[in-house]
Scaffold this motif. Structure first.
Motif, mmCIF file in Angstrom:
data_model
loop_
_atom_site.group_PDB
_atom_site.id
_atom_site.type_symbol
_atom_site.label_atom_id
_atom_site.label_comp_id
_atom_site.label_asym_id
_atom_site.label_seq_id
_atom_site.Cartn_x
_atom_site.Cartn_y
_atom_site.Cartn_z
ATOM 1 N N LEU A 165 0.842 -1.203 0.000
ATOM 2 C CA LEU A 165 0.000 0.000 0.000
ATOM 3 C C LEU A 165 0.871 1.246 0.000
ATOM 4 O O LEU A 165 0.589 2.215 -0.724
ATOM 5 N N SER A 166 1.932 1.233 0.788
ATOM 6 C CA SER A 166 2.867 2.355 0.806
ATOM 7 C C SER A 166 3.532 2.531 -0.550
ATOM 8 O O SER A 166 3.668 3.652 -1.054
ATOM 9 N N LEU A 167 3.929 1.414 -1.171
ATOM 10 C CA LEU A 167 4.530 1.480 -2.505
ATOM 11 C C LEU A 167 3.556 2.062 -3.512
ATOM 12 O O LEU A 167 3.903 2.964 -4.296
ATOM 13 N N ALA A 168 2.329 1.563 -3.525
ATOM 14 C CA ALA A 168 1.337 2.035 -4.494
ATOM 15 C C ALA A 168 1.054 3.519 -4.323
ATOM 16 O O ALA A 168 0.901 4.258 -5.310
ATOM 17 N N THR A 169 0.976 3.973 -3.087
ATOM 18 C CA THR A 169 0.709 5.388 -2.833
ATOM 19 C C THR A 169 1.831 6.254 -3.386
ATOM 20 O O THR A 169 1.582 7.311 -3.995
ATOM 21 N N GLU A 170 3.073 5.826 -3.195
ATOM 22 C CA GLU A 170 4.202 6.590 -3.707
ATOM 23 C C GLU A 170 4.302 6.516 -5.225
ATOM 24 O O GLU A 170 4.790 7.454 -5.869
ATOM 25 N N LEU A 171 3.849 5.416 -5.812
ATOM 26 C CA LEU A 171 3.898 5.279 -7.266
ATOM 27 C C LEU A 171 3.038 6.315 -7.976
ATOM 28 O O LEU A 171 3.295 6.661 -9.135
ATOM 29 N N ALA A 221 2.969 9.335 -7.825
ATOM 30 C CA ALA A 221 3.745 10.506 -8.258
ATOM 31 C C ALA A 221 4.291 10.324 -9.671
ATOM 32 O O ALA A 221 4.557 11.319 -10.368
ATOM 33 N N TYR A 222 4.445 9.072 -10.113
ATOM 34 C CA TYR A 222 4.948 8.789 -11.456
ATOM 35 C C TYR A 222 3.824 8.600 -12.469
ATOM 36 O O TYR A 222 4.081 8.457 -13.663
ATOM 37 N N TYR A 223 2.586 8.539 -11.997
ATOM 38 C CA TYR A 223 1.459 8.243 -12.885
ATOM 39 C C TYR A 223 0.399 9.338 -12.744
ATOM 40 O O TYR A 223 -0.592 9.169 -12.018
ATOM 41 N N PRO A 224 0.553 10.461 -13.428
ATOM 42 C CA PRO A 224 -0.457 11.525 -13.325
ATOM 43 C C PRO A 224 -1.812 11.108 -13.872
ATOM 44 O O PRO A 224 -2.829 11.746 -13.574
ATOM 45 N N GLU A 225 -1.839 10.008 -14.645
ATOM 46 C CA GLU A 225 -3.119 9.534 -15.189
ATOM 47 C C GLU A 225 -3.994 8.885 -14.119
ATOM 48 O O GLU A 225 -5.204 8.725 -14.332
ATOM 49 N N LEU A 226 -3.394 8.471 -13.004
ATOM 50 C CA LEU A 226 -4.117 7.732 -11.981
ATOM 51 C C LEU A 226 -4.409 8.613 -10.779
ATOM 52 O O LEU A 226 -3.624 9.500 -10.427
ATOM 53 N N ARG A 227 -5.546 8.343 -10.122
ATOM 54 C CA ARG A 227 -5.960 9.117 -8.952
ATOM 55 C C ARG A 227 -5.889 8.252 -7.697
ATOM 56 O O ARG A 227 -6.080 7.031 -7.762
ATOM 57 N N ARG A 228 -5.653 8.889 -6.582
ATOM 58 C CA ARG A 228 -5.517 8.165 -5.315
ATOM 59 C C ARG A 228 -6.772 7.366 -4.992
ATOM 60 O O ARG A 228 -6.692 6.234 -4.506
ATOM 61 N N GLU A 229 -7.927 7.927 -5.261
ATOM 62 C CA GLU A 229 -9.168 7.238 -4.916
ATOM 63 C C GLU A 229 -9.426 6.005 -5.783
ATOM 64 O O GLU A 229 -10.327 5.208 -5.496
ATOM 65 N N GLU A 230 -8.646 5.815 -6.842
ATOM 66 C CA GLU A 230 -8.811 4.618 -7.665
ATOM 67 C C GLU A 230 -8.145 3.388 -7.049
ATOM 68 O O GLU A 230 -8.486 2.258 -7.417
ATOM 69 N N LEU A 231 -7.197 3.599 -6.152
ATOM 70 C CA LEU A 231 -6.538 2.462 -5.526
ATOM 71 C C LEU A 231 -7.500 1.768 -4.565
ATOM 72 O O LEU A 231 -8.159 2.414 -3.760
ATOM 73 N N ALA A 232 -7.564 0.440 -4.646
ATOM 74 C CA ALA A 232 -8.421 -0.343 -3.743
ATOM 75 C C ALA A 232 -7.593 -1.489 -3.185
ATOM 76 O O ALA A 232 -7.369 -2.497 -3.855
ATOM 77 N N PHE A 233 -7.120 -1.310 -1.952
ATOM 78 C CA PHE A 233 -6.324 -2.334 -1.276
ATOM 79 C C PHE A 233 -7.170 -2.972 -0.188
ATOM 80 O O PHE A 233 -7.583 -2.306 0.765
#
Length: 449
Positions: free
Chosen positions: A179-185, A187-199
């Motif tokens: 989860l920590s890795l995905a959150t930091e990633l 920053a490299y993917y402006p196409e993706l939004r934080r609320e799209e992550l589902a852990f």
């Protein structure tokens, strides 16, 4: 010379052989370690290997490099026949191997416990070996690359959904680190939004981390949820067919990555293919001095330590067994080696007794929890304690230095987002040459480069 055979080259096996090398006189005994892998895996580092915080090779210790007077054989034990003092094994190429011995030490280690859940074996991956940890990281990074090239929709949502099943230390640490890795990633993917992550973290019991008391366990749940994690308590995995997760609570969702960390089981060789005494769970019945058998009826020339051994915990009165963790494994191995040497020389043995040093867990970079009796520490101090303890605990000074060199640059910079998933298919580019890859039938047709 007395032939000592160590079945399993994990943490307990390595330290047993290492200590025997130090204690045995030259010509007193010949020691052999049998293990299918040429290295010992330091399992507490696997969650950080999965998140890229530690280089995979630095979480393992090559057996041949550090066991100078021990014969190391690559092979998997298939049967331990103590009545005939023989271990039957299979070599790397499938050839049958036979190892006669005078003294056997069983440190084969536990395996991941699974259940007959539809789709589980087809879709899920464990977190028991370094290869699995590397695959988890590469699959997560590849999912980000694929999701960033897709429009909003079910496929993109599936790629950004990760599920960990099992709320013990391995599951919680793996969940929190990825989860920590995905959150930091992001920053490299402006196409993706934080609320799209589902852990999702799925635990069948009403709490996580049974190794800590209830209040710290509740704090961990609250902490993970505050970082966007979805924690399902009292929920069981019912189906994972095709990556579609169904829970006993009625919740359903598609998940690109499913990691199964729901406990350990006895090694099948120990549980089913030996005449050594085992309990109803399949673990080796082990005396306090680490010989097999009961207090009144020891099994001659048979010893055990580590995850496969049911060892009375004398520090807690002997009514329960020692928990399978690194601090017990290394201390059991050292005492086991000393007791084996004492027995060879006609000297008395000593019983194993070790009070717990507490429990500590990483919850991602800068986050952690530590508990010793009633003392509970959270946040950065606990994270620092976690790293300090495990740097001291990992075998060899060379590995300690390599892990420190992994950690220090990471404090000042972001994580490396490079996926090496293609390593599992090294000949694909060579075979394909200049031929473009085939188009996927389900690939979207409305994307604009």
């Amino acid at each position: 010379m007395t032939r000592i055979l160590i079945v399993g080259g994990g943490y307990a096996g390595l330290y047993t052989a290492w200590t025997l090398e130090r204690l045995l006189r030259r010509g007193e005994a010949k020691v052999t370690v049998l293990d299918p892998r040429p290295y010992m895996t330091y399992q507490p580092f696997l969650p950080e290997v999965a998140s890229g915080a530690i280089e995979a090779r630095h979480a393992v210790v090559p057996l041949r490099r550090h066991l100078r007077r021990t014969r190391v054989v690559a092979g998997a034990a298939r049967r331990i026949d103590h009545a005939h003092r023989t271990v039957h094994a299979v070599g790397p190429d499938g050839q049958a191997l036979t190892f006669p011995y005078d003294v056997v030490v069983v440190t084969a280690g536990a395996v991941t416990r699974t259940f007959p859940i539809p789709g589980l074996l087809d879709e899920a991956i464990g977190l028991k070996n370094v290869e699995e940890a590397v695959a988890i990281r590469d699959r997560l990074l590849t999912a980000f690359d694929r999701a960033a090239a897709l429009p909003d929709g079910p496929e993109r949502a599936r790629l950004l959904t990760v599920t960990f099943v099992g709320g013990g230390f391995s599951g919680v640490e793996g969940f929190a680190e990825t989860l920590s890795l995905a959150t930091e990633l992001l920053a490299y993917y402006p196409e993706l939004r934080r609320e799209e992550l589902a852990f999702h973290l799925v635990e069948a019991q009403g709490r996580i981390l049974p190794e800590v008391t209830e209040r710290p366990g509740r704090w961990v749940v609250k902490h993970l949820r505050s970082r966007g994690g979805i924690v399902h308590l009292g929920a069981k995995l019912v189906s994972a067919v095709g990556g579609h997760v169904e829970l006993s609570t009625g919740e359903e969702f598609d998940s690109e990555l499913i990691v199964w960390t729901a406990g350990n089981a006895a090694n099948p060789v120990v549980a089913k293919h030996t005449d050594l005494p085992v309990d109803t769970r399949g673990y080796l019945l082990t005396r306090p001095d680490l010989r097999l058998g009961s207090v009144d009826e020891p099994v001659p020339d048979a010893w055990a330590a580590g995850d496969d051994a049911a060892i009375p915990d004398l520090a807690l009165g002997g009514a329960s067994f020692t928990v399978p963790n690194a601090q017990h494994a290394v201390r059991q191995a050292r005492l086991l080696a000393a007791n084996v040497v004492a027995t060879l020389r006609g000297l008395p043995t000593r019983d194993y007794e070790h009070p717990s040093l507490g429990v500590v867990a990483t919850l991602g970079r800068g986050h952690g929890i530590f508990q010793f009796k009633r003392l509970v520490i959270t946040g950065w101090p606990a994270w620092a304690l976690h790293r300090g303890y495990h740097v001291l605990a990992v075998p060899t000074w060379e590995r300690k230095l390599r892990v420190l060199l992994d950690w220090l640059p990471a404090l000042a910079g972001r994580r490396d987002p490079a996926s090496l998933a293609a390593v599992s298919r090294p000949r694909e580019a060579f075979r394909r040459g200049g031929t473009p890859p085939p188009e996927r039938s389900d690939a979207p047709t409305s994307l604009v480069a």
